[in-house]
Design a protein around this motif. Structure first.
Motif, PDB file in Angstrom:
ATOM      1  N   LEU A  80       0.765  -1.116  -0.090  1.00  0.00           N
ATOM      2  CA  LEU A  80       0.125  -0.038  -0.028  1.00  0.00           C
ATOM      3  C   LEU A  80       0.836   1.341   0.045  1.00  0.00           C
ATOM      4  O   LEU A  80       0.738   2.229  -0.856  1.00  0.00           O
ATOM      5  N   SER A  81       2.003   1.291   0.533  1.00  0.00           N
ATOM      6  CA  SER A  81       2.707   2.256   0.904  1.00  0.00           C
ATOM      7  C   SER A  81       3.397   2.498  -0.615  1.00  0.00           C
ATOM      8  O   SER A  81       3.508   3.694  -1.068  1.00  0.00           O
ATOM      9  N   ILE A  82       3.982   1.687  -1.090  1.00  0.00           N
ATOM     10  CA  ILE A  82       4.525   1.687  -2.675  1.00  0.00           C
ATOM     11  C   ILE A  82       3.761   2.365  -3.610  1.00  0.00           C
ATOM     12  O   ILE A  82       3.788   3.099  -4.298  1.00  0.00           O
ATOM     13  N   GLN A  83       2.165   1.719  -3.572  1.00  0.00           N
ATOM     14  CA  GLN A  83       1.300   2.265  -4.405  1.00  0.00           C
ATOM     15  C   GLN A  83       1.039   3.958  -4.201  1.00  0.00           C
ATOM     16  O   GLN A  83       0.678   4.624  -4.945  1.00  0.00           O
ATOM     17  N   HIS A  84       0.814   4.030  -2.947  1.00  0.00           N
ATOM     18  CA  HIS A  84       0.719   5.540  -2.472  1.00  0.00           C
ATOM     19  C   HIS A  84       1.843   6.543  -2.781  1.00  0.00           C
ATOM     20  O   HIS A  84       1.708   7.561  -3.561  1.00  0.00           O
ATOM     21  N   LEU A  85       3.107   5.944  -2.864  1.00  0.00           N
ATOM     22  CA  LEU A  85       4.094   6.574  -3.358  1.00  0.00           C
ATOM     23  C   LEU A  85       4.189   6.852  -4.683  1.00  0.00           C
ATOM     24  O   LEU A  85       4.437   7.857  -5.274  1.00  0.00           O
ATOM     25  N   GLN A  86       3.857   5.749  -5.613  1.00  0.00           N
ATOM     26  CA  GLN A  86       3.711   5.863  -7.126  1.00  0.00           C
ATOM     27  C   GLN A  86       2.501   6.898  -7.498  1.00  0.00           C
ATOM     28  O   GLN A  86       2.636   7.770  -8.457  1.00  0.00           O
ATOM     29  N   ARG A  87       1.511   6.935  -6.704  1.00  0.00           N
ATOM     30  CA  ARG A  87       0.484   7.994  -7.099  1.00  0.00           C
ATOM     31  C   ARG A  87       0.918   9.238  -6.915  1.00  0.00           C
ATOM     32  O   ARG A  87       0.800  10.134  -7.587  1.00  0.00           O
ATOM     33  N   ALA A  88       1.725   9.471  -5.672  1.00  0.00           N
ATOM     34  CA  ALA A  88       2.293  10.845  -5.332  1.00  0.00           C
ATOM     35  C   ALA A  88       3.142  11.201  -6.411  1.00  0.00           C
ATOM     36  O   ALA A  88       3.363  12.411  -6.739  1.00  0.00           O
ATOM     37  N   PHE A  89       4.028  10.158  -6.798  1.00  0.00           N
ATOM     38  CA  PHE A  89       4.927  10.632  -8.030  1.00  0.00           C
ATOM     39  C   PHE A  89       4.239  10.999  -9.139  1.00  0.00           C
ATOM     40  O   PHE A  89       4.669  11.949 -10.036  1.00  0.00           O
TER      41      PHE A  89
ATOM     42  N   THR B  85       8.213   3.388   6.710  1.00  0.00           N
ATOM     43  CA  THR B  85       7.205   2.437   6.800  1.00  0.00           C
ATOM     44  C   THR B  85       7.634   1.100   6.306  1.00  0.00           C
ATOM     45  O   THR B  85       7.709  -0.018   6.663  1.00  0.00           O
ATOM     46  N   VAL B  86       8.348   1.234   4.965  1.00  0.00           N
ATOM     47  CA  VAL B  86       8.928   0.200   4.274  1.00  0.00           C
ATOM     48  C   VAL B  86      10.092  -0.431   4.930  1.00  0.00           C
ATOM     49  O   VAL B  86      10.292  -1.639   5.088  1.00  0.00           O
ATOM     50  N   SER B  87      11.019   0.247   5.470  1.00  0.00           N
ATOM     51  CA  SER B  87      12.130   0.101   6.158  1.00  0.00           C
ATOM     52  C   SER B  87      11.697  -0.662   7.401  1.00  0.00           C
ATOM     53  O   SER B  87      12.459  -1.733   7.794  1.00  0.00           O
ATOM     54  N   GLU B  88      10.636  -0.076   8.301  1.00  0.00           N
ATOM     55  CA  GLU B  88      10.164  -0.908   9.272  1.00  0.00           C
ATOM     56  C   GLU B  88       9.693  -2.286   8.955  1.00  0.00           C
ATOM     57  O   GLU B  88       9.986  -3.233   9.893  1.00  0.00           O
ATOM     58  N   GLN B  89       9.048  -2.389   8.028  1.00  0.00           N
ATOM     59  CA  GLN B  89       8.363  -3.583   7.673  1.00  0.00           C
ATOM     60  C   GLN B  89       9.394  -4.710   7.346  1.00  0.00           C
ATOM     61  O   GLN B  89       9.353  -5.719   7.574  1.00  0.00           O
ATOM     62  N   ILE B  90      10.391  -4.128   6.546  1.00  0.00           N
ATOM     63  CA  ILE B  90      11.360  -5.125   6.049  1.00  0.00           C
ATOM     64  C   ILE B  90      12.240  -5.447   7.504  1.00  0.00           C
ATOM     65  O   ILE B  90      12.474  -6.796   7.501  1.00  0.00           O
ATOM     66  N   GLU B  91      12.645  -4.643   8.428  1.00  0.00           N
ATOM     67  CA  GLU B  91      13.067  -5.043   9.826  1.00  0.00           C
ATOM     68  C   GLU B  91      12.051  -6.039  10.305  1.00  0.00           C
ATOM     69  O   GLU B  91      12.609  -7.061  10.941  1.00  0.00           O
ATOM     70  N   THR B  92      10.800  -5.894  10.226  1.00  0.00           N
ATOM     71  CA  THR B  92       9.947  -6.955  10.902  1.00  0.00           C
ATOM     72  C   THR B  92      10.027  -8.316  10.515  1.00  0.00           C
ATOM     73  O   THR B  92      10.217  -9.314  10.950  1.00  0.00           O
ATOM     74  N   LEU B  93      10.273  -8.216   8.947  1.00  0.00           N
ATOM     75  CA  LEU B  93      10.261  -9.617   8.437  1.00  0.00           C
ATOM     76  C   LEU B  93      11.562 -10.248   8.561  1.00  0.00           C
ATOM     77  O   LEU B  93      11.798 -11.448   8.632  1.00  0.00           O
ATOM     78  N   ALA B  94      12.692  -9.546   8.904  1.00  0.00           N
ATOM     79  CA  ALA B  94      14.069  -9.910   9.177  1.00  0.00           C
ATOM     80  C   ALA B  94      13.990 -10.394  10.578  1.00  0.00           C
ATOM     81  O   ALA B  94      14.427 -11.494  10.739  1.00  0.00           O
ATOM     82  N   SER B  95      13.288 -10.129  11.361  1.00  0.00           N
ATOM     83  CA  SER B  95      13.263 -10.424  12.567  1.00  0.00           C
ATOM     84  C   SER B  95      12.618 -11.720  12.781  1.00  0.00           C
ATOM     85  O   SER B  95      12.792 -12.796  13.395  1.00  0.00           O
ATOM     86  N   ILE B  96      11.378 -11.759  11.966  1.00  0.00           N
ATOM     87  CA  ILE B  96      10.583 -13.115  11.690  1.00  0.00           C
ATOM     88  C   ILE B  96      11.539 -14.039  11.285  1.00  0.00           C
ATOM     89  O   ILE B  96      11.399 -15.180  11.911  1.00  0.00           O
ATOM     90  N   ALA B  97      12.180 -13.937  10.183  1.00  0.00           N
ATOM     91  CA  ALA B  97      13.146 -14.798   9.778  1.00  0.00           C
ATOM     92  C   ALA B  97      14.083 -15.281  10.714  1.00  0.00           C
ATOM     93  O   ALA B  97      14.369 -16.629  10.863  1.00  0.00           O
ATOM     94  N   ASN B  98      14.619 -14.367  11.536  1.00  0.00           N
ATOM     95  CA  ASN B  98      15.830 -14.792  12.616  1.00  0.00           C
ATOM     96  C   ASN B  98      15.082 -15.649  13.563  1.00  0.00           C
ATOM     97  O   ASN B  98      15.787 -16.563  13.825  1.00  0.00           O
ATOM     98  N   GLU B  99      14.085 -15.241  13.989  1.00  0.00           N
ATOM     99  CA  GLU B  99      13.387 -16.180  15.102  1.00  0.00           C
ATOM    100  C   GLU B  99      12.782 -17.526  14.566  1.00  0.00           C
ATOM    101  O   GLU B  99      13.112 -18.426  15.400  1.00  0.00           O
TER     102      GLU B  99
END
Length: 173
Positions: A117-126, A146-160
């Protein structure tokens, strides 16, 4: 008188012979009872070990009669129980891993939705204002955060999940 003595002696021999015969019969009965009770006792002990959850010790078959067949059948059933137990443990492990994989997939999907959703919003704003628009710059910063935080969440899930996968093996007791 002599006939009486002869009869008394004969009666004594007769009772003596009966006593010896009775002792021989009792001794034979004891030997036969022990011969029958021995395999049944071993079978009973085997049943107790199975009831305690130990399936590794088959009972030695000492005879080829009905009791021996019963012991052989018990040993076969004991082997089948051990095999069943191993299959059940394997199925439990597979079920646990399936459940874990389902939960991990769910946890991975959660951060992907806001990222998309964030990437789609960024695309529309661009598309609407370009890179020089101050609103675009603000949206760009917010969305990249937001995207960086979500990537960190994914990395944390993978590590766990990786840490969980390295847990020590179970030792059944």
């Amino acid at each position: 008188q002599r006939i009486r003595e002869e009869r008394a002696r004969t009666t004594a021999y007769f009772f003596g012979a009966l006593l010896i015969l009775l002792l021989v019969i009792m001794g034979t009965a004891t030997v036969l009872a022990n011969a029958l009770a021995g395999p049944i006792t071993r079978l009973r002990d085997g049943l107790r070990t199975v009831a305690e959850g130990r399936f590794q010790r088959p009972i030695p078959v000492a005879s080829r009669d009905e009791v021996g067949e019963l012991v052989e059948t018990f040993n076969d059933m004991q082997g089948q129980l051990a095999e069943s137990r191993q299959r059940l443990a394997q199925q439990e492990r597979e079920l646990a891993w399936r459940e874990m994989a389902r939960q991990v997939a769910h946890e991975i999907k959660n951060p992907l939705t806001p990222m998309k959703l964030s990437i789609q919003h960024l695309q529309r704003a661009f598309d609407n204002g370009g890179t020089d628009d101050p609103a675009f710059k603000t949206a760009f910063k917010r969305i990249t955060k937001t995207v960086s935080e979500q990537i960190e969440t994914l990395a944390s899930i993978a590590n766990e999940f990786s840490t969980f996968a390295r847990m020590p093996k179970r030792h059944l007791e």
